[in-house]
Design a protein around this motif. Structure first.
Motif, mmCIF file in Angstrom:
data_model
loop_
_atom_site.group_PDB
_atom_site.id
_atom_site.type_symbol
_atom_site.label_atom_id
_atom_site.label_comp_id
_atom_site.label_asym_id
_atom_site.label_seq_id
_atom_site.Cartn_x
_atom_site.Cartn_y
_atom_site.Cartn_z
ATOM 1 N N PRO A 22 -1.883 31.783 -5.088
ATOM 2 C CA PRO A 22 -1.011 31.287 -4.005
ATOM 3 C C PRO A 22 -1.576 31.538 -2.614
ATOM 4 O O PRO A 22 -1.405 30.704 -1.710
ATOM 5 N N GLN A 23 -2.258 32.679 -2.412
ATOM 6 C CA GLN A 23 -2.841 32.945 -1.104
ATOM 7 C C GLN A 23 -3.979 31.988 -0.797
ATOM 8 O O GLN A 23 -4.129 31.543 0.346
ATOM 9 N N VAL A 24 -4.782 31.661 -1.803
ATOM 10 C CA VAL A 24 -5.887 30.722 -1.591
ATOM 11 C C VAL A 24 -5.347 29.333 -1.269
ATOM 12 O O VAL A 24 -5.811 28.664 -0.334
ATOM 13 N N VAL A 25 -4.355 28.891 -2.037
ATOM 14 C CA VAL A 25 -3.776 27.557 -1.818
ATOM 15 C C VAL A 25 -3.122 27.461 -0.443
ATOM 16 O O VAL A 25 -3.218 26.437 0.243
ATOM 17 N N GLY A 26 -2.467 28.531 -0.024
ATOM 18 C CA GLY A 26 -1.781 28.525 1.263
ATOM 19 C C GLY A 26 -2.644 28.963 2.422
ATOM 20 O O GLY A 26 -2.179 28.994 3.562
ATOM 21 N N GLY A 27 -3.900 29.287 2.158
ATOM 22 C CA GLY A 27 -4.796 29.764 3.197
ATOM 23 C C GLY A 27 -5.645 28.671 3.806
ATOM 24 O O GLY A 27 -5.335 27.481 3.700
ATOM 25 N N HIS A 28 -6.745 29.089 4.416
ATOM 26 C CA HIS A 28 -7.652 28.150 5.078
ATOM 27 C C HIS A 28 -8.943 28.057 4.257
ATOM 28 O O HIS A 28 -9.997 28.558 4.655
ATOM 29 N N LEU A 29 -8.817 27.383 3.127
ATOM 30 C CA LEU A 29 -9.958 27.252 2.225
ATOM 31 C C LEU A 29 -10.930 26.207 2.745
ATOM 32 O O LEU A 29 -10.528 25.145 3.204
ATOM 33 N N SER A 30 -12.219 26.522 2.696
ATOM 34 C CA SER A 30 -13.250 25.604 3.161
ATOM 35 C C SER A 30 -14.509 25.825 2.342
ATOM 36 O O SER A 30 -14.613 26.778 1.570
ATOM 37 N N ALA A 31 -15.487 24.937 2.515
ATOM 38 C CA ALA A 31 -16.753 25.084 1.800
ATOM 39 C C ALA A 31 -17.444 26.377 2.203
ATOM 40 O O ALA A 31 -18.061 27.053 1.376
ATOM 41 N N GLY A 32 -17.337 26.752 3.479
ATOM 42 C CA GLY A 32 -17.947 27.996 3.944
ATOM 43 C C GLY A 32 -17.331 29.218 3.285
ATOM 44 O O GLY A 32 -18.035 30.165 2.931
ATOM 45 N N VAL A 33 -16.003 29.191 3.127
ATOM 46 C CA VAL A 33 -15.310 30.307 2.470
ATOM 47 C C VAL A 33 -15.746 30.416 1.016
ATOM 48 O O VAL A 33 -16.020 31.515 0.510
ATOM 49 N N LEU A 34 -15.845 29.281 0.333
ATOM 50 C CA LEU A 34 -16.264 29.282 -1.071
ATOM 51 C C LEU A 34 -17.707 29.771 -1.214
ATOM 52 O O LEU A 34 -18.019 30.541 -2.125
ATOM 53 N N PHE A 35 -18.562 29.346 -0.309
ATOM 54 C CA PHE A 35 -19.961 29.777 -0.361
ATOM 55 C C PHE A 35 -20.064 31.280 -0.129
ATOM 56 O O PHE A 35 -20.816 31.989 -0.829
ATOM 57 N N ALA A 36 -19.316 31.783 0.852
ATOM 58 C CA ALA A 36 -19.337 33.219 1.134
ATOM 59 C C ALA A 36 -18.792 34.010 -0.043
ATOM 60 O O ALA A 36 -19.341 35.056 -0.422
ATOM 61 N N ALA A 37 -17.705 33.538 -0.640
ATOM 62 C CA ALA A 37 -17.112 34.232 -1.786
ATOM 63 C C ALA A 37 -18.078 34.271 -2.962
ATOM 64 O O ALA A 37 -18.178 35.285 -3.664
ATOM 65 N N ALA A 38 -18.814 33.186 -3.172
ATOM 66 C CA ALA A 38 -19.786 33.156 -4.261
ATOM 67 C C ALA A 38 -20.911 34.161 -4.020
ATOM 68 O O ALA A 38 -21.360 34.852 -4.944
ATOM 69 N N GLY A 39 -21.372 34.239 -2.772
ATOM 70 C CA GLY A 39 -22.431 35.197 -2.450
ATOM 71 C C GLY A 39 -21.980 36.635 -2.625
ATOM 72 O O GLY A 39 -22.714 37.472 -3.160
ATOM 73 N N ILE A 40 -20.757 36.924 -2.179
ATOM 74 C CA ILE A 40 -20.223 38.278 -2.333
ATOM 75 C C ILE A 40 -20.008 38.601 -3.804
ATOM 76 O O ILE A 40 -20.245 39.728 -4.259
ATOM 77 N N ALA A 41 -19.564 37.622 -4.584
ATOM 78 C CA ALA A 41 -19.351 37.833 -6.016
ATOM 79 C C ALA A 41 -20.654 38.161 -6.732
ATOM 80 O O ALA A 41 -20.662 38.941 -7.690
ATOM 81 N N LEU A 42 -21.750 37.578 -6.287
ATOM 82 C CA LEU A 42 -23.044 37.910 -6.881
ATOM 83 C C LEU A 42 -23.362 39.385 -6.673
ATOM 84 O O LEU A 42 -23.893 40.055 -7.573
ATOM 85 N N LEU A 43 -23.001 39.885 -5.496
ATOM 86 C CA LEU A 43 -23.228 41.291 -5.180
ATOM 87 C C LEU A 43 -22.256 42.186 -5.939
ATOM 88 O O LEU A 43 -22.637 43.164 -6.581
#
Length: 286
Positions: free
Chosen positions: A180-201
């Motif tokens: 629900p927070q993701v759907v109601g937030g400010h999701l963007s390609a940059g946010v997804l890219f950053a989340a993927a990079g952090i998840a790798l770490l």
């Protein structure tokens, strides 16, 4: 491996601060778990047929602890400095180590660490954020469970196969409040890219290193190195977030580190149990 894992965890937490404004704390944790699942499944390709019925309780508990350890900690660092949050959170695994020591005197070390935490939070100034402290403590409780069950799952499954089974469970649990927070937030390609990079770490590299390290050490031996994590939290907070502690707070961190190291004296794990031959070796070569 343990030191690399600690640095990776603290760096990923610091980098997650920027995502919290966009998708919230639970949303950030959930995205990390989702991308972590994807990356782990690409590498480890776990076989669900290898999971026995008696494995499910440990897998579910570890998944739940992993997911909410991240959620609670991200809430905490949104309100209190990273180094302080790590020191408070460290009370969880330190208490587990004291209990595992089966000596009444071992509980003196968590008490000493608590004194260090008081010095770090400086409640006499009246500026302590109790909500941040409570969430850091909750994260610490999850951290204690995480260490116990990570070792059990690491002994049961080869390489990072166990991690590739527990992170999806963490994603399901955290998705209840994260989606629900993701759907109601400010999701963007940059946010997804950053989340993927952090998840790798974290969770992929850091949690994988922890699981492999815990196959070679018991809870208390692992805690010897874990004791320096509050110091890493301060260092990363200073370099990445510009959070500079003052003299009294540094003294508090020193007490936490000292208590953590002292609580683990003379403890070493024997050879890790042999893997069940029915469990296939994962693609990571474990």
């Amino acid at each position: 491996m343990a030191i690399g894992a600690m640095l990776g965890v603290q760096l990923s937490n610091a980098l997650s601060v920027g995502l919290i404004d966009a998708v919230g704390t639970a949303g950030t944790a959930w995205l990390r778990m989702c991308f972590g699942t994807l990356l782990l499944w690409l590498v480890a390709r776990p076989r669900l047929s290898s999971v026995r019925l008696k494995d499910l309780p440990a897998l579910l508990i570890l998944g739940l602890a992993t997911g909410f350890m991240s959620v609670f900690f991200l809430v905490a660092i949104g309100r209190i400095p990273l180094g302080t949050a790590v020191a408070i959170e460290f009370l969880g695994p330190l208490t587990v180590a004291g209990i595992a020591g089966r000596r009444l005197g071992a509980l003196a070390w968590p008490a000493l660490a608590l004194v260090g935490v008081v010095l770090m939070t400086e409640p006499w100034h009246g500026e302590i954020d109790l909500v941040g402290v409570v969430f850091a403590l909750a994260s610490g409780a999850c951290w204690g469970l995480y260490n116990v069950f990570t070792q059990r799952i690491g002994d049961r499954f080869s390489g990072i196969s166990g991690l590739s089974l527990t992170i999806p469970i963490a994603a399901v649990f955290t998705g209840i409040i994260g989606l629900p927070q993701v759907v109601g937030g400010h999701l963007s390609a940059g946010v997804l890219f950053a989340a993927a990079g952090i998840a790798l770490l974290t969770p992929v590299i850091s949690f994988g290193l922890e699981m492999l390290a815990l196959r070679r050490m018991n809870h208390t031996a692992f805690g010897t190195l874990l004791a320096i994590e509050p110091g890493f939290g301060v260092l990363v907070g200073l370099v990445v977030l510009g959070q500079a502690p003052h003299f009294v707070q540094l003294g508090g961190i020193a007490l936490v580190v000292l208590a953590g190291a002292a609580a683990q004296r003379g403890s070493r794990r024997g050879p890790a149990p042999s893997l069940d031959p029915a469990v296939p070796v994962s693609a990571d070569g474990g």
